[in-house]
Design a protein around this motif. Sequence first.
Motif: not given
Length: 339
Positions: A52-56, A67-72
Motif C-alpha cells: 500500500s505504501e509503495q502504491a501511494e 506496470f508497477t501497479f500491475q505487479n503490485l
Amino acid sequence: LPLQSRFDSELTRLHPAPLPFSEASDSEPQARFAKPPVILSPEAEARLLAISEQAEGLLTGGRDAKFTFQNLHKEWSKLAVDLADSDPRRKRFIDAYAAWKTVCKERRDQTQERLSTMRTLIAEAQVLATAAEAFGGVPDAQAVAPHAAACKELQARWKAVGPVRFELSQPLREQFRAAIDQAFAPVNATREAEDWERFSHLAHAEELVTKVLSLAELTDLSVVSAAVKQVHISWKQLGPLPREKGQEVWTRFKVACDTQFERCRPYFAELDASRATNLVTKQALLAEFQNLSSEQTQTVGIAGSPADQLAKRTAHERIKAIQAEWKSIGPVPREADGD
C-alpha cells in the motif's frame, strides 16, 4: 479482466450507490452479525502495508507506474483475498489506485492543453514567417527591431509550454522550428551585415593599437601626449567591434595607452607647474590692466594739457603691451581658465 476493469469493480464494491431507506433498514440486522476482521500473519500484514505504501508512492511516478501497479496488484490480490471490502487494509490500496487514476487523467488533460498551446504558437510563428518575407534583402536594424522582439517573445513562450512526450511533441517542434527560422531570416540578415561592419572596424582598431605601441620609440613627451589624445579620439569614432574580439582588442589598446600615459607623467607635472606660473603672471597683468584703465579716466593736471595727454598716451601704450604679453603667456590651470 484487464487491470483497470478489475480495479473499477473493486472501487464499485467499496463505494456502492446509496441504498433506498427501506433496503438500508433491512440490512441493519445483518450489520449486527458482521464477520470479525480477518487475521493475517505478521509477515502478510507487513507485506500488505508495504504494498500500500509503495502504491501511494507511485502517485508521483512516471509512465512506468502503470506496470508497477500491475505487479503490485497481483501480489496484493493474494494477500487481500479474504479481507472485507471495508477493511482498511484492503481499502488503502484501492484508494491509492483511484488517486493514481485521477493523477493520470490530470496529466492527460495537461498534455492536451500543452499540445493545444503548441499548435497556437505554431500558427503565430507562421504569421511572423509570412511577415518576414515583406522585409526583403538586408533590412535596417531599427526597422526590423519590433519584428525581432516579437520572434524572441514567441520563442520564450514556446520554451515555457512545459514538457510533452517526445512522440507527441516532435512533429510540432519541427513545424515550429521551421516557421521560426523563416521568421528570423531578416533578423539574421541584419545581424550578419552588422557583423561584417564590426569586422571592418576591427582592422582599424588593430592599427590604432599598433600606432600607440610605436610611440614608445619617441622621446618628445609632448608629441607622445598629443598622439595619445588623437588616437583616443579616433578610437571613439571606430564604431562597434566584433562581440567575441572587441573586449580583447580594447584591453590591449587601453594597456598601451596607459603605458604611454605613465611615461608622460613628468611632462604633465612640468605643464602643471608652468600653468601655475602663468596664472600668477596673468593675475599680475590683470591687476595692472585694471589700474591703468582706472588712470585713463582720471585727469593729470589740467584736462587736455601736455602732461595729461602724455599720461593717457603712456597708459594706452602700456595697455597694448599688456595685451600682447597676455597673448604670449601659455595656458593656466583648467579650473582657473574660466575665471
